[in-house]
Design a protein around this motif. Structure first.
Motif, PDB file in Angstrom:
ATOM      1  N   UNK A 165       0.821  -1.204   0.000  1.00  0.00           N
ATOM      2  CA  UNK A 165       0.000   0.000   0.000  1.00  0.00           C
ATOM      3  C   UNK A 165       0.860   1.261   0.000  1.00  0.00           C
ATOM      4  N   UNK A 166       0.194   2.392  -0.195  1.00  0.00           N
ATOM      5  CA  UNK A 166       0.897   3.667  -0.110  1.00  0.00           C
ATOM      6  C   UNK A 166       1.421   3.908   1.299  1.00  0.00           C
ATOM      7  N   UNK A 167       0.715   3.415   2.294  1.00  0.00           N
ATOM      8  CA  UNK A 167       1.213   3.545   3.664  1.00  0.00           C
ATOM      9  C   UNK A 167       2.525   2.779   3.847  1.00  0.00           C
ATOM     10  N   UNK A 168       2.642   1.643   3.167  1.00  0.00           N
ATOM     11  CA  UNK A 168       3.894   0.884   3.224  1.00  0.00           C
ATOM     12  C   UNK A 168       5.030   1.683   2.603  1.00  0.00           C
ATOM     13  N   UNK A 169       4.732   2.326   1.498  1.00  0.00           N
ATOM     14  CA  UNK A 169       5.750   3.152   0.835  1.00  0.00           C
ATOM     15  C   UNK A 169       6.171   4.306   1.744  1.00  0.00           C
ATOM     16  N   UNK A 170       5.195   4.885   2.416  1.00  0.00           N
ATOM     17  CA  UNK A 170       5.508   5.991   3.327  1.00  0.00           C
ATOM     18  C   UNK A 170       6.359   5.502   4.494  1.00  0.00           C
ATOM     19  N   UNK A 171       6.056   4.298   4.992  1.00  0.00           N
ATOM     20  CA  UNK A 171       6.824   3.746   6.103  1.00  0.00           C
ATOM     21  C   UNK A 171       8.269   3.471   5.697  1.00  0.00           C
ATOM     22  N   UNK A 172       8.468   3.120   4.420  1.00  0.00           N
ATOM     23  CA  UNK A 172       9.820   2.851   3.926  1.00  0.00           C
ATOM     24  C   UNK A 172      10.635   4.134   3.806  1.00  0.00           C
ATOM     25  N   UNK A 173       9.938   5.275   3.686  1.00  0.00           N
ATOM     26  CA  UNK A 173      10.630   6.551   3.548  1.00  0.00           C
ATOM     27  C   UNK A 173      10.982   6.849   2.104  1.00  0.00           C
ATOM     28  N   UNK A 174      11.461   8.053   1.827  1.00  0.00           N
ATOM     29  CA  UNK A 174      11.794   8.444   0.457  1.00  0.00           C
ATOM     30  C   UNK A 174      13.002   7.681  -0.072  1.00  0.00           C
ATOM     31  N   UNK A 175      12.900   7.269  -1.315  1.00  0.00           N
ATOM     32  CA  UNK A 175      13.998   6.568  -1.974  1.00  0.00           C
ATOM     33  C   UNK A 175      14.477   7.381  -3.164  1.00  0.00           C
ATOM     34  N   UNK A 176      15.720   7.211  -3.562  1.00  0.00           N
ATOM     35  CA  UNK A 176      16.165   7.807  -4.828  1.00  0.00           C
ATOM     36  C   UNK A 176      15.411   7.140  -5.975  1.00  0.00           C
ATOM     37  N   UNK A 177      15.261   7.819  -7.102  1.00  0.00           N
ATOM     38  CA  UNK A 177      14.457   7.256  -8.201  1.00  0.00           C
ATOM     39  C   UNK A 177      15.104   6.030  -8.837  1.00  0.00           C
ATOM     40  N   UNK A 178      14.283   4.996  -9.067  1.00  0.00           N
ATOM     41  CA  UNK A 178      14.675   3.781  -9.774  1.00  0.00           C
ATOM     42  C   UNK A 178      16.036   3.247  -9.313  1.00  0.00           C
ATOM     43  N   UNK A 179      16.141   2.905  -8.056  1.00  0.00           N
ATOM     44  CA  UNK A 179      17.429   2.410  -7.560  1.00  0.00           C
ATOM     45  C   UNK A 179      17.648   0.938  -7.882  1.00  0.00           C
ATOM     46  N   UNK A 180      18.900   0.539  -7.830  1.00  0.00           N
ATOM     47  CA  UNK A 180      19.240  -0.880  -7.716  1.00  0.00           C
ATOM     48  C   UNK A 180      19.213  -1.187  -6.227  1.00  0.00           C
ATOM     49  N   UNK A 181      18.368  -2.122  -5.821  1.00  0.00           N
ATOM     50  CA  UNK A 181      18.275  -2.491  -4.408  1.00  0.00           C
ATOM     51  C   UNK A 181      19.036  -3.798  -4.203  1.00  0.00           C
ATOM     52  N   UNK A 182      19.996  -3.760  -3.305  1.00  0.00           N
ATOM     53  CA  UNK A 182      20.803  -4.946  -2.980  1.00  0.00           C
ATOM     54  C   UNK A 182      20.375  -5.448  -1.615  1.00  0.00           C
ATOM     55  N   UNK A 183      19.818  -6.656  -1.575  1.00  0.00           N
ATOM     56  CA  UNK A 183      19.451  -7.265  -0.302  1.00  0.00           C
ATOM     57  C   UNK A 183      20.669  -7.981   0.276  1.00  0.00           C
ATOM     58  N   UNK A 184      21.134  -7.497   1.414  1.00  0.00           N
ATOM     59  CA  UNK A 184      22.293  -8.096   2.067  1.00  0.00           C
ATOM     60  C   UNK A 184      21.850  -9.259   2.942  1.00  0.00           C
ATOM     61  N   UNK A 185      22.675 -10.271   2.982  1.00  0.00           N
ATOM     62  CA  UNK A 185      22.406 -11.441   3.801  1.00  0.00           C
ATOM     63  C   UNK A 185      23.720 -12.096   4.171  1.00  0.00           C
ATOM     64  N   UNK A 186      23.668 -12.990   5.128  1.00  0.00           N
ATOM     65  CA  UNK A 186      24.878 -13.643   5.614  1.00  0.00           C
ATOM     66  C   UNK A 186      25.634 -14.342   4.492  1.00  0.00           C
ATOM     67  N   UNK A 187      24.904 -14.874   3.513  1.00  0.00           N
ATOM     68  CA  UNK A 187      25.553 -15.641   2.453  1.00  0.00           C
ATOM     69  C   UNK A 187      26.416 -14.783   1.530  1.00  0.00           C
ATOM     70  N   UNK A 188      26.295 -13.463   1.617  1.00  0.00           N
ATOM     71  CA  UNK A 188      27.219 -12.611   0.870  1.00  0.00           C
ATOM     72  C   UNK A 188      28.631 -12.682   1.450  1.00  0.00           C
ATOM     73  N   UNK A 189      28.772 -13.239   2.642  1.00  0.00           N
ATOM     74  CA  UNK A 189      30.081 -13.225   3.320  1.00  0.00           C
ATOM     75  C   UNK A 189      30.682 -14.611   3.462  1.00  0.00           C
ATOM     76  N   UNK A 190      30.134 -15.616   2.785  1.00  0.00           N
ATOM     77  CA  UNK A 190      30.614 -16.980   2.972  1.00  0.00           C
ATOM     78  C   UNK A 190      30.377 -17.807   1.719  1.00  0.00           C
ATOM     79  N   UNK A 191      31.092 -18.925   1.614  1.00  0.00           N
ATOM     80  CA  UNK A 191      30.845 -19.913   0.574  1.00  0.00           C
ATOM     81  C   UNK A 191      30.863 -19.393  -0.846  1.00  0.00           C
ATOM     82  N   UNK A 192      31.983 -18.857  -1.285  1.00  0.00           N
ATOM     83  CA  UNK A 192      32.070 -18.316  -2.642  1.00  0.00           C
ATOM     84  C   UNK A 192      31.836 -16.822  -2.721  1.00  0.00           C
ATOM     85  N   UNK A 193      31.786 -16.173  -1.575  1.00  0.00           N
ATOM     86  CA  UNK A 193      31.666 -14.718  -1.500  1.00  0.00           C
ATOM     87  C   UNK A 193      32.290 -14.286  -0.181  1.00  0.00           C
ATOM     88  N   UNK A 194      32.745 -13.048  -0.109  1.00  0.00           N
ATOM     89  CA  UNK A 194      33.322 -12.512   1.124  1.00  0.00           C
ATOM     90  C   UNK A 194      32.769 -11.115   1.365  1.00  0.00           C
TER      91      UNK A 194
END
Length: 325
Positions: A165-194
């Motif tokens: 919803x629009x309320x969800x967008x408001x809760x997320x706050x303002x974003x730069x236009x059309x960004x690349x969003x990178x979801x970070x997770x533990x696996x970025x730091x192990x097993x073929x990545x550091x």
């Protein structure tokens, strides 16, 4: 008619079950549908237009004891191939009890015949997939839809359901236009990545000319904070509530993630997605849990963490993101 559906595992798996849930609603429009889920994954369906009631499985209650509370339902369906959901559904003693397991789990198949009235078999087995590289594994969405069909669903719905919803967008706050969003997770730091390679990846993604937004949860707090300190992302967002997190993805030009539930959140909000799967069990995972019905690129982590392997992996990731922008 009273129907109980059960899926108590991960957020991503429940997202991939929403087409089956929607298909049950459309096939049984006058039924009262209850979904048994966990406190953890209930955020996926707390706004579902296809469910009349949520039943949260308490952590201190055995699945069979919880399932026995639903005796009197006409149909009970386990949407996950797990003992928890099988036991919960079996305990309802519904006239029809439907679920699925893997074809290679022979003992489970025999046991389930005594608990369920209908058992669907899936060919999604890691070892088999690796031994037979030409073997096609059905997407989890289609595996769970097969269970819905076995339960009597005749009107199928194939889109993922995750209202933002629009309320969800408001809760997320303002974003730069059309960004690349990178979801970070533990696996970025192990097993073929550091962690160091992940930070370098942000710098290399800059060449694509889009703003960079990083999101993270508890499992990648240290990495998220490192990205923030390095100043290599335009915005770093941690600890977002689930729907605000989905709203961030919905505003992205592309989502980049390792193999986590983020893949399926991005698919549900219909955003092009690049997924970097683990090297092990790649053939299975890249088919069963690939981005669903969105433009995507599927990559495999390198088998080691040598400088050459990490450099080649980063180049592959940047090229894949560029191809989807």
């Amino acid at each position: 008619m009273r129907i109980l559906l059960s899926r108590t595992d991960r957020v991503g798996d429940l997202i991939l079950s929403t087409p089956a849930i929607a298909s049950m609603r459309r096939s049984f429009p006058d039924a009262h549908i209850t979904l048994a889920c966990s406190r953890y994954n209930s955020v996926v369906v707390d706004r579902s237009p296809d469910v009349d009631e949520l039943a949260i499985l308490p952590e201190d209650v055995a699945p069979a004891a919880f399932g026995s509370r639903f005796r009197g339902v006409d149909l009970a369906v386990a949407l996950a191939p797990r003992n928890v959901d099988h036991a919960l559904v079996a305990a309802t003693r519904a006239p029809r009890r439907v679920g699925y397991t893997y074809a290679t789990r022979y003992l489970a198949r025999l046991t389930l015949r005594t608990k369920l009235t209908d058992v669907v078999l899936s060919q999604a087995d890691p070892a088999t997939a690796e031994r037979r590289p030409r073997m096609t594994i059905a997407h989890e969405v289609d595996q769970v839809l097969a269970v819905a069909i076995a339960a009597g669903a005749t009107t199928l719905f194939r889109d993922l359901v995750l209202p933002v919803t629009e309320d969800d967008r408001a809760a997320a706050g303002p974003l730069p236009p059309r960004p690349i969003v990178v979801q970070l997770g533990k696996r970025w730091t192990e097993g073929g990545s550091t962690a160091e390679s992940a930070l370098t990846l942000f710098r290399e993604l800059r060449a694509l000319g889009h703003p960079l937004v990083a999101t993270y949860g508890d499992d990648a707090r240290a990495l998220g904070e490192a990205v923030g300190r390095a100043g290599i992302a335009d915005l770093v967002l941690g600890d977002l509530c689930f729907h605000a997190w989905a709203a961030v993805f919905a505003q992205a030009a592309c989502v980049l993630t390792i193999d986590t539930g983020a893949t399926h959140v991005a698919s549900a909000v219909r955003v092009p997605t690049v997924v970097v799967f683990e090297h092990k069990w790649f053939r299975l995972a890249s088919q069963e849990w690939s981005p669903y019905r969105v433009p995507n690129a599927i990559l495999r982590k390198p088998p080691d963490e040598s400088d050459a392997s990490l450099r080649a992996s980063r180049a592959e990731i940047v090229a894949a993101v560029a191809s989807l922008l």
